[in-house]
Scaffold this motif. Structure first.
Motif, PDB file in Angstrom:
ATOM      1  N   MET A 371       0.850  -1.197   0.000  1.00  0.00           N
ATOM      2  CA  MET A 371       0.000   0.000   0.000  1.00  0.00           C
ATOM      3  C   MET A 371       0.881   1.241   0.000  1.00  0.00           C
ATOM      4  O   MET A 371       2.036   1.220   0.454  1.00  0.00           O
ATOM      5  N   THR A 372       0.325   2.303  -0.504  1.00  0.00           N
ATOM      6  CA  THR A 372       1.051   3.571  -0.567  1.00  0.00           C
ATOM      7  C   THR A 372       1.243   4.129   0.843  1.00  0.00           C
ATOM      8  O   THR A 372       0.317   4.155   1.651  1.00  0.00           O
ATOM      9  N   MET A 373       2.453   4.579   1.133  1.00  0.00           N
ATOM     10  CA  MET A 373       2.774   5.080   2.468  1.00  0.00           C
ATOM     11  C   MET A 373       2.213   6.489   2.653  1.00  0.00           C
ATOM     12  O   MET A 373       2.339   7.349   1.768  1.00  0.00           O
ATOM     13  N   THR A 374       1.595   6.692   3.810  1.00  0.00           N
ATOM     14  CA  THR A 374       1.064   8.020   4.158  1.00  0.00           C
ATOM     15  C   THR A 374       1.771   8.612   5.370  1.00  0.00           C
ATOM     16  O   THR A 374       1.627   9.797   5.647  1.00  0.00           O
ATOM     17  N   GLY A 375       2.513   7.776   6.124  1.00  0.00           N
ATOM     18  CA  GLY A 375       3.202   8.247   7.314  1.00  0.00           C
ATOM     19  C   GLY A 375       2.365   8.254   8.558  1.00  0.00           C
ATOM     20  O   GLY A 375       2.839   8.692   9.622  1.00  0.00           O
ATOM     21  N   HIS A 376       1.107   7.797   8.468  1.00  0.00           N
ATOM     22  CA  HIS A 376       0.214   7.852   9.623  1.00  0.00           C
ATOM     23  C   HIS A 376       0.115   6.523  10.375  1.00  0.00           C
ATOM     24  O   HIS A 376      -0.125   6.515  11.586  1.00  0.00           O
ATOM     25  N   LEU A 377       0.262   5.411   9.710  1.00  0.00           N
ATOM     26  CA  LEU A 377       0.107   4.122  10.372  1.00  0.00           C
ATOM     27  C   LEU A 377       1.278   3.845  11.303  1.00  0.00           C
ATOM     28  O   LEU A 377       2.406   4.313  11.068  1.00  0.00           O
TER      29      LEU A 377
END
Length: 845
Positions: A371-377
Motif C-alpha cells: 500500500m502507498t505510504m502516508t506516514g500515519h500508520l
C-alpha cells in the motif's frame, strides 16, 4: 523370586527413599509369607530408630520406635556381630524388646552402607522353621538393592542432658533475644511442634494445636503424632518424617491434608531427643514459587530460542526462510499469535511474509504490491522514525492513533520493530497477540535484539532472492522459448525449477530440425546447482545446435560435447540423451551418456524403455560412444526427461520410471500439452520438485508418406544433369509444384554437375516434400563441397554461390557410403527467387 528382584531393579530414579523402603518390605513379606515388617536405621549412639513399617498395629509400632544397640532382639543382633538373625515364634530372650504380638518369629538381615552396617530389615513370621538358604539369599539381595538405592547416614550424637530434665526443656535460661524469637515463633501463623524419639508431641504452638484438632488447650501434648489429624497421616508422610530423623538431616515435602484437601509443606528438623516439625500451607507459597520458576523457565526458553533463531537465520537463503524462522522460534516463547514482515519499496510498504493473518486482511493491505505510504500508520511511523512501538491493548492503540476508528485486525496487542541493517531502516516486523499483553522491559530489549538479527538476515536473503531471480531469468533465456512446428514431429516441453530457496539447475531440452525429414530430440542435465551450471547448460545447448547443423552422426556429436564438458574442469559432469529421428525410414538413432533412457509409447498405449547402451556422463567418458538403432511405428510417442521428474528422496529412479510409464499408458494422449501437464502434476506432488530441477520433452513422431518421397539412380557422365532436370519437372508436376520447377532444375543441375566434375559415382538423386522441398544428390566421395570466392577471370567456382542464393538452406552430410549434398526451398517461392533463377538460367545459356 527372580521376578520380584527384576521388578525391584526395574524401578527408575523417580522412586523416593520412602518408596524404596516400602517396596523392599512389601516384596520381602510377600516372598517369605511374613505377617509384618519394619526397617530400622542406626543412630549416632548406636540405637536403632524405626523409619518404616508394614503390617504392624500402632501399639506394636510404638514398642519398636527405638531399640537399644545391645538388645538381644533379632534386629539388634543382625546389625551387631551376627550379620543375620532368626528368632522362632515364642522365643523370648531375656533382654529382648518385643512387640505385644510376642508369639511371632523374627527374621532380620542387616542393611549396609559406607560405614558398615547401618540398619536392619526385620520380618515378623508365624512359621517355626528357620528360613532356607534360598530365603536368606533373597533377603540379602533385597538388602543389597536397598543399599544401592538408599545410602543411610548415622544420626548425630545427642547432646549431653542434665539429669532430671526432659528432652524438651532447655538446660539453661534462654537469653532475652532467644525468648523474643521463641515468642515470635509461638505466635506465628505457621504450625510449629516438637516431638520426642517416640514421636510423642512435647510442645505445640497455637497454629499447631489447631492443626492437631485441639485449638483450646494443651491436650495434644503427650499424644503420638501419627494418631493425630494433620498432613502426616499418610504412610508416605510418616516414612519421610522417620527417615529424616534417622538420617539426622532436615527434609521437606509436600502433602495434602486429608480433611481439607489443601496442600501443606512439612519441614522436619532433627533435634536432640526428637525433632521439630514446621508446617505451612503451600498454596500461595507454591504459586509464588511456581511463578518464579515459570518466569525463569520462560526466560531460559526465550534465550534458547534466540540461539536457535541465530542459527536458523544464518542458514536462511530466502526472505520466506527468514519469516519461517521467526514464526517458529520467536512467536511461541513470547506467546504471540501473528507475524507480519513489511519492507519499503519506493513509496509503498509491501509485505513479504505473514503468519496468523487472514487473506482478506492481506488483500486490504494491497496484496503483494503493498500500500502507498502516508506516514500515519504505526508501522510507517516505526519505519520512518526508526523507533519501536508497543501497544499492550486496543485502548492504547486508539489513544495513540486517534484518527483510526479501530485497529485494522482482531488482534489485541502489538509490537512494531523497525528493521535496520547497514545503517538503513528498510522495513518493520510486526508481532501481534490475541490477548492483551504488556511486555516487560526485559522482553522489549530481547525483541529489539531479535529484530536486529532479523534485519541482517533479511537483507542477505533479499540479495540472495535477487540473485536467484536473475539466475532463473538467465536460465529461462537459455532454454527454448518455443519449440519449432515440424511435419516430422509434434512436440511440447515442460521445465519445472526446484523448490523455493534452491539454486538454479542445469536441466535442458531441445528439438532441432535437420535436413531431409530428420529431426534431433535432446535432453540433458548438468550436475550441480548454481549460476555456473546454468551457464554450462547454455554452452552445451548452443554447441549441440551447432554440431547438429553440421550433420554429425550422434556418436561423434556426443564425443564433441564430452570434450566441451571436460575442458570446463575436473569436477564438471553432465548427462545427455541425443535422439536422431528419420521420418523417411521411421528409424531412430539413440545415444545416451549417464542419462535415463527414453520412453517409447506405441499408438495402442503399450510402453517400453528400449535397451540403449549407457555411456558414462559427459566429462568422464572416453569415445567412442555406443548407439542404438530403433525402428518406431508411425505416431509413436517419445518421452525424454531428467531424473528430477522421476527421482526424489521418497522414490528411487526405477520406481519413478515405472510410474511414468503407467501414467502415460492410462492418460489421454491426443493433446500433448494436457498430457505433459498431467504427468508433471502426478509425478511432482505440489507441482514442484524439492531439491532438483525437472525437464520433460514429449514428441509425437510422424512418418513421411511414401508419396512425398521420390528417388532415382543417375548415370555417370554428362547425361546425369539432364536426367535430373527431367525427373524434377515430372515429379514437381505430380506434386503440383510447377512454380518451383525452374529453381529446382537449376539447383539439381549444379549439384549433379559438381558430382560429375569433382566426385565419383554412383550418383543418387532424391526429392522430398516435407514442410519444404528438399533436393538431394549423393555420391561415393568423402570430400565435402565448400564455397569459395571466384575472381572475374575464373571460368568456374560459382556453382555453390548460386546454390546459396536460390536455396533457403543447403548443406552436406556424411553417409555410410559417402556423402549427400542437399538444398531446401519453401513450397511457395517468392518472386525474387524466381527472378534470380531465370537470370541465372539465362547466364548459363
Amino acid at each position: 523370586m527372580i521376578g520380584r528382584l527384576d521388578f525391584l531393579h526395574a524401578a527408575d530414579d523417580s522412586v523416593t527413599d520412602s518408596d524404596v523402603l516400602r517396596l523392599a518390605l512389601q516384596h520381602a513379606m510377600a516372598e517369605l509369607g511374613a505377617l509384618g515388617g519394619c526397617v530400622h536405621v542406626r543412630g549416632s549412639g548406636g540405637e536403632l530408630h524405626l523409619v518404616s513399617s508394614a503390617g504392624l498395629p500402632a501399639v506394636s509400632v510404638r514398642a519398636w520406635e527405638v531399640l537399644p544397640a545391645d538388645s538381644a532382639s533379632a534386629t539388634a543382633r543382625a546389625v551387631g556381630c551376627d550379620g543375620r538373625a532368626w528368632d522362632p515364634p515364642g522365643s523370648r530372650p531375656a533382654d529382648a524388646v518385643l512387640p505385644p504380638a510376642g508369639a511371632a518369629g523374627r527374621i532380620a538381615v542387616p542393611l549396609h552402607g559406607a560405614e558398615g552396617r547401618v540398619g536392619a530389615l526385620t520380618l515378623l513370621t508365624g512359621r517355626r522353621r528357620e528360613p532356607s538358604a534360598e530365603d536368606w539369599r533373597f533377603l540379602r539381595r533385597v538388602a543389597d538393592w536397598v543399599q544401592d538405592r538408599l545410602t543411610a547416614r548415622p544420626l548425630p550424637d545427642p547432646p549431653a542432658r542434665t539429669p532430671g530434665t526432659s528432652p524438651a526443656e532447655p538446660t539453661a535460661p534462654a537469653p532475652a533475644d532467644a525468648r523474643e524469637l521463641a515468642r515470635a515463633l509461638w505466635d506465628a501463623e505457621d504450625a510449629l511442634l516438637r516431638v520426642d524419639t517416640a514421636w510423642r508431641v512435647t510442645a505445640a504452638n497455637p497454629a499447631a494445636r489447631a492443626l492437631l484438632g485441639h485449638p483450646d488447650g494443651p491436650t495434644a501434648v503427650g499424644r503420638v503424632l501419627w494418631q493425630e489429624p494433620g498432613p502426616w497421616q499418610t504412610p508416605e508422610a510418616e516414612e519421610r518424617c522417620r527417615l529424616a530423623v534417622a538420617r539426622g538431616r532436615a527434609a521437606g515435602f509436600d502433602t495434602v491434608l486429608p480433611a481439607t484437601g489443601r496442600c501443606h509443606h512439612v519441614r522436619v528438623l532433627p533435634a536432640p531427643g526428637g525433632a521439630v516439625l514446621h508446617v505451612m500451607e503451600a498454596g500461595a507459597w507454591r504459586r509464588r514459587q511456581a511463578d518464579e520458576v515459570a518466569a525463569i523457565r520462560d526466560s531460559a526458553e526465550r534465550a534458547r530460542s534466540t540461539v536457535e533463531l541465530t542459527t536458523a537465520l544464518a542458514a536462511a537463503r530466502t526472505s520466506q526462510d527468514v519469516v519461517t524462522a521467526v514464526a517458529e522460534r520467536v512467536l511461541p516463547p513470547f506467546a504471540a499469535h501473528g507475524l507480519l514482515v513489511l519492507v519499503r519499496e519506493g513509496d509503498r510498504l509491501a509485505h513479504i511474509g505473514s503468519v496468523g493473518y487472514p487473506r482478506s486482511f492481506l488483500d486490504d493491505m494491497g496484496g503483494t504490491r503493498g500500500m502507498t505510504m502516508t506516514g500515519h500508520l504505526p508501522a510507517e511511523r516505526a519505519l520512518l522514525r526508526d523507533e519501536p512501538l508497543f501497544y499492550a491493548s486496543r485502548e492504547e492503540w486508539l489513544a495513540d492513533n486517534p484518527g483510526d476508528d479501530r485497529p485494522p485486525s482482531t488482534k489485541q496487542a502489538w509490537a512494531f520493530l523497525p528493521l535496520t541493517a547497514s545503517g538503513r531502516t528498510f522495513g518493520v516486523c510486526v508481532m501481534a497477540f490475541d490477548t492483551e499483553r504488556r511486555l516487560t522491559p526485559e522482553e522489549r530489549t530481547l525483541l529489539l535484539a531479535v529484530s536486529a538479527l532479523v534485519a541482517q538476515a533479511l537483507e542477505r536473503a533479499r540479495l540472495s532472492d535477487a540473485e536467484l531471480t536473475r539466475s532463473r531469468e538467465l536460465q529461462r533465456d537459455l532454454l527454448p522459448r518455443h519449440l519449432p512446428r515440424l511435419r516430422e514431429a509434434t512436440a511440447t516441453a515442460r521445465y519445472v525449477p526446484a523448490g523455493q530457496g534452491s539454486d538454479v539447475g542445469g536441466d535442458w531440452y531441445d528439438l532441432i530440425p535437420l535436413s531431409a525429414g530428420r529431426v534431433a530430440l535432446v535432453c540433458g542435465d548438468v550436475m550441480g546447482h548454481g549460476l555456473s551450471e546454468a551457464a554450462t547448460m547454455g554452452r552445451l545447448r548452443t554447441a549441440t545446435h551447432t554440431l547438429a547443423a553440421l550433420e554429425l552422426p550422434p556418436d561423434e556429436l556426443m564425443g564433441h560435447l564430452n570434450d566441451i564438458v571436460a575442458e570446463i574442469g575436473p569436477d564438471a559432469y553432465a548427462t545427455c540423451l541425443y535422439t536422431l529421428y528419420d521420418a523417411t525410414t521411421g528409424t531412430c538413432t539413440v545415444v545416451r551418456a549417464g542419462h535415463p533412457p527414453p520412453l517409447v509409447v506405441h499408438a495402442d498405449g503399450r510402453t517400453a524403455y528400449p535397451d540403449v547402451p549407457d555411456n558414462p556422463p559427459l566429462g568422464g567418458a572416453r569415445p567412442p560412444f555406443e548407439t542404438a538403432e530403433l525402428t518406431l511405428p508411425p505416431d509413436s510417442l517419445l518421452l525424454l526427461y531428467t531424473d528430477g521428474l522421476v527421482e526424489s528422496a521418497q522414490r528411487d529412479i526405477d520406481e519413478g520410471m515405472a510410474a511414468l510409464a503407467r501414467l502415460v499408458a492410462a492418460a489421454d494422449r491426443t493433446d500433448l500439452d494436457r498430457l505433459a501437464d498431467h504427468l508433471v502434476a502426478r509425478l511432482l506432488p505440489g507441482g514442484q520438485p524439492a531439491t532438483d530441477d525437472a525437464a520433460l520433452l514429449v514428441a509425437s513422431l510422424h512418418a513421411l508418406p511414401r508419396a512425398d518421397v521420390a528417388s532415382w539412380r543417375l548415370p555417370d557422365g554428362p547425361r546425369a544433369a539432364g536426367e535430373a532436370r527431367r525427373h524434377v519437372r515430372e515429379q514437381l508436376a505430380t506434386w503440383h509444384l510447377d512454380d518451383l520447377s525452374v529453381t529446382t532444375e537449376l539447383l539439381a543441375s549444379e549439384l549433379v554437375g559438381n558430382v560429375v566434375r569433382h566426385a565419383r559415382g554412383p550418383i543418387g538423386f532424391r526429392l522430398l516434400r516435407t514442410g519444404a522441398l528438399v533436393c538431394e544428390v549423393s555420391d561415393a566421395s568423402l570430400t565435402m563441397p565448400r564455397i569459395r570466392r571466384a575472381s572475374e577471370t575464373d571460368e568456374g567456382g560459382r556453382g555453390l554461390q548460386l546454390v546459396s542464393v536460390l536455396a533457403e538452406r543447403w548443406g552436406s552430410r556424411f553417409t555410410p557410403d559417402g556423402k549427400t549434398i542437399w538444398t531446401e526451398q519453401p513450397l511457395t517461392p517468392s518472386p525474387e527467387t524466381v527472378a534470380e533463377a531465370l537470370l541465372s538460367l539465362a547466364d548459363a545459356d
